[in-house]
Design a protein around this motif. Structure first.
Motif, PDB file in Angstrom:
ATOM      1  N   ILE A  97       9.703  -5.991  -5.136  1.00  0.00           N
ATOM      2  CA  ILE A  97      10.992  -3.969  -4.344  1.00  0.00           C
ATOM      3  C   ILE A  97       9.034  -4.095  -3.732  1.00  0.00           C
ATOM      4  CG2 ILE A  97      12.382  -2.786  -4.461  1.00  0.00           C
ATOM      5  CD1 ILE A  97      13.778  -4.164  -6.762  1.00  0.00           C
ATOM      6  N   VAL A  98       9.582  -3.352  -2.338  1.00  0.00           N
ATOM      7  CA  VAL A  98       8.759  -2.774  -1.811  1.00  0.00           C
ATOM      8  C   VAL A  98       8.854  -1.674  -2.214  1.00  0.00           C
ATOM      9  CG1 VAL A  98       6.735  -2.478  -0.304  1.00  0.00           C
ATOM     10  CG2 VAL A  98       7.917  -4.968  -0.976  1.00  0.00           C
ATOM     11  N   PHE A  99       8.413  -0.050  -2.695  1.00  0.00           N
ATOM     12  CA  PHE A  99       8.816   0.989  -2.325  1.00  0.00           C
ATOM     13  C   PHE A  99       8.097   2.071  -1.481  1.00  0.00           C
ATOM     14  CE2 PHE A  99      10.580   0.248  -6.528  1.00  0.00           C
ATOM     15  CZ  PHE A  99      12.093   0.321  -7.022  1.00  0.00           C
ATOM     16  N   GLY A 100       8.693   2.984  -0.871  1.00  0.00           N
ATOM     17  CA  GLY A 100       7.710   3.676   0.294  1.00  0.00           C
ATOM     18  C   GLY A 100       7.965   5.154  -0.861  1.00  0.00           C
ATOM     19  N   ASN A 101       7.085   5.626  -0.359  1.00  0.00           N
ATOM     20  CA  ASN A 101       7.469   7.373  -1.152  1.00  0.00           C
ATOM     21  C   ASN A 101       7.446   8.039  -2.533  1.00  0.00           C
ATOM     22  OD1 ASN A 101       7.289  10.169  -0.267  1.00  0.00           O
ATOM     23  ND2 ASN A 101       9.774  10.555  -0.587  1.00  0.00           N
ATOM     24  N   LEU A 102       6.792   7.112  -2.678  1.00  0.00           N
ATOM     25  CA  LEU A 102       6.436   6.972  -4.345  1.00  0.00           C
ATOM     26  C   LEU A 102       6.081   7.971  -4.516  1.00  0.00           C
ATOM     27  CD1 LEU A 102       7.935   4.999  -6.905  1.00  0.00           C
ATOM     28  CD2 LEU A 102       6.524   3.590  -6.782  1.00  0.00           C
ATOM     29  N   LEU A 103       4.646   8.225  -4.073  1.00  0.00           N
ATOM     30  CA  LEU A 103       4.248   8.827  -4.952  1.00  0.00           C
ATOM     31  C   LEU A 103       3.682  10.478  -3.626  1.00  0.00           C
ATOM     32  CD1 LEU A 103       3.181   6.652  -6.301  1.00  0.00           C
ATOM     33  CD2 LEU A 103       1.421   7.778  -7.886  1.00  0.00           C
ATOM     34  N   SER A 104       3.313  11.472  -3.765  1.00  0.00           N
ATOM     35  CA  SER A 104       2.514  12.385  -2.866  1.00  0.00           C
ATOM     36  C   SER A 104       1.563  11.909  -2.887  1.00  0.00           C
ATOM     37  CB  SER A 104       3.656  14.050  -2.812  1.00  0.00           C
ATOM     38  OG  SER A 104       2.241  14.226  -4.346  1.00  0.00           O
ATOM     39  N   ALA A 105       0.655  12.492  -1.690  1.00  0.00           N
ATOM     40  CA  ALA A 105      -0.481  12.173  -1.074  1.00  0.00           C
ATOM     41  C   ALA A 105      -1.738  13.165  -2.282  1.00  0.00           C
ATOM     42  CB  ALA A 105      -0.674  13.282  -0.405  1.00  0.00           C
ATOM     43  N   GLU A 106      -0.112  14.445  -2.696  1.00  0.00           N
ATOM     44  CA  GLU A 106      -2.167  15.517  -3.868  1.00  0.00           C
ATOM     45  C   GLU A 106      -1.327  14.659  -5.652  1.00  0.00           C
ATOM     46  OE1 GLU A 106      -0.099  17.569  -0.595  1.00  0.00           O
ATOM     47  OE2 GLU A 106       1.018  16.333  -2.303  1.00  0.00           O
ATOM     48  N   GLU A 107       0.311  13.851  -5.757  1.00  0.00           N
ATOM     49  CA  GLU A 107      -0.307  13.065  -6.996  1.00  0.00           C
ATOM     50  C   GLU A 107      -1.417  11.947  -6.545  1.00  0.00           C
ATOM     51  OE1 GLU A 107       3.831  13.391  -8.464  1.00  0.00           O
ATOM     52  OE2 GLU A 107       3.845  11.962  -6.919  1.00  0.00           O
ATOM     53  N   CYS A 108      -1.560  11.533  -5.629  1.00  0.00           N
ATOM     54  CA  CYS A 108      -2.446  10.430  -5.765  1.00  0.00           C
ATOM     55  C   CYS A 108      -3.627  11.308  -6.042  1.00  0.00           C
ATOM     56  CB  CYS A 108      -2.761   9.330  -4.050  1.00  0.00           C
ATOM     57  SG  CYS A 108      -0.927   8.703  -4.042  1.00  0.00           S
ATOM     58  N   GLU A 109      -3.816  12.281  -5.353  1.00  0.00           N
ATOM     59  CA  GLU A 109      -5.063  12.644  -5.700  1.00  0.00           C
ATOM     60  C   GLU A 109      -5.466  13.079  -6.813  1.00  0.00           C
ATOM     61  OE1 GLU A 109      -8.165  12.806  -3.829  1.00  0.00           O
ATOM     62  OE2 GLU A 109      -7.468  12.121  -1.701  1.00  0.00           O
ATOM     63  N   ALA A 110      -4.380  13.571  -7.673  1.00  0.00           N
ATOM     64  CA  ALA A 110      -4.976  14.094  -9.143  1.00  0.00           C
ATOM     65  C   ALA A 110      -5.383  13.293  -9.480  1.00  0.00           C
ATOM     66  CB  ALA A 110      -3.653  15.385  -9.583  1.00  0.00           C
TER      67      ALA A 110
END
Length: 281
Positions: A97-110
């Motif tokens: 299963i491929v998910f989109g919008n799983l993490l926000s850009a801010e969470e990725c950066e953190a």
């Protein structure tokens, strides 16, 4: 200290006996994995007596409970409380299963910022001994967060527990990986090979792995797809998305052979969450 003979160990012994390994060979493997003679004697005595709770190795039934989202009605979005996760693609065999919008850009950066100062050459679990070793097939750098180590990790783990309907405590710590140009992870399986002598030791911490979720924190300019060679599938490493796949038994028949294709340009950062069949300690 008494060592408990778990259902997972019994199943492993049954599968090895069915594969043609002798009882003396199994005894040697258990000793090499650190099992005491008393526990080994009990386990093998139960095996030779045809322990009634052991599953038949020749036809392991599907697990009655597996992690995964509720896809009843083919939803386009799944509400996990703090965000709506997209369902972008599904496959039944292997279960992907491929998910989109799983993490926000801010969470990725953190996550990247917190991991960057702790990166080291990535290791893999060594099923021959139960330890960790450098692997020439894996050329990334990485680190592990403890469960709930910081607020970003805690929120993400709670989100994943809701999305995948699997207890938070059954998950390993979140692993962060950085792939520079040329770095890759050649095709492999994530479950622990039942035929290796170190597997019983590994299973003590939480049983078998039953699912994997790879989340993309930073996308490279080129390359870096997650590949499934058995079915010709490639998942593009788009930031904020993730690919989930599960395997109900540790066997190539699950078709979950997968790898990380070489990064051609730029850097790829991923977060990986492995799920166990019981509480991971």
């Amino acid at each position: 200290m008494t060592q408990a003979v778990s259902p997972e160990l019994r199943d492993w012994l049954v599968s090895q006996l069915a594969a043609g390994h002798s009882v003396p060979a199994l005894r040697a493997s258990m000793r090499a994995a650190g099992w005491h003679d008393a526990a080994t004697d009990i386990a093998l005595a139960q095996l030779e007596a045809g322990f009634p709770e052991s599953r038949a190795a020749s036809a392991l039934p599907p697990r009655t409970s597996m992690p995964g989202p509720d896809l009843e009605g083919s939803p386009l979005y799944i509400d996990v409380g703090d965000r709506r996760v997209q369902v972008l693609q599904t496959m039944k065999h292997p279960r992907v299963i491929v998910f989109g919008n799983l993490l926000s850009a801010e969470e990725c950066e953190a996550l990247i910022a917190a991991a960057r100062v702790r990166l080291a050459r990535s290791l893999t679990v060594e099923t021959k001994t139960g330890g960790e070793v450098l692997n020439v097939d894996r050329t990334s750098e990485g680190m592990f967060f403890e469960r709930g180590e910081n607020e970003t990790v805690r929120q993400l783990e709670e989100r994943l527990a809701l999305l995948l309907r699997w207890p938070l405590e059954f998950g390993e710590g979140l692993q962060i990986l950085r792939y520079a140009p040329g770095a890759q992870y050649r095709p492999h399986y994530d479950y622990f090979d039942p035929g290796e002598p170190g597997t019983p030791t590994i299973l003590k911490r939480g049983g078998q792995r039953v699912a994997t979720l790879v989340m993309y924190l930073q996308e490279p300019e080129k390359g870096g797809a997650t590949t499934f060679p058995d079915v010709g599938l490639e998942v593009a490493p788009v930031r904020g998305t993730g690919v989930f796949f599960s395997y109900d038994h540790p066997d190539p028949a699950t078709r979950t052979l997968h790898g990380g294709a070489p990064v051609v340009a730029g850097e790829k950062w991923v977060a990986t969450k492995w799920l166990r069949e019981r509480e991971f300690r």
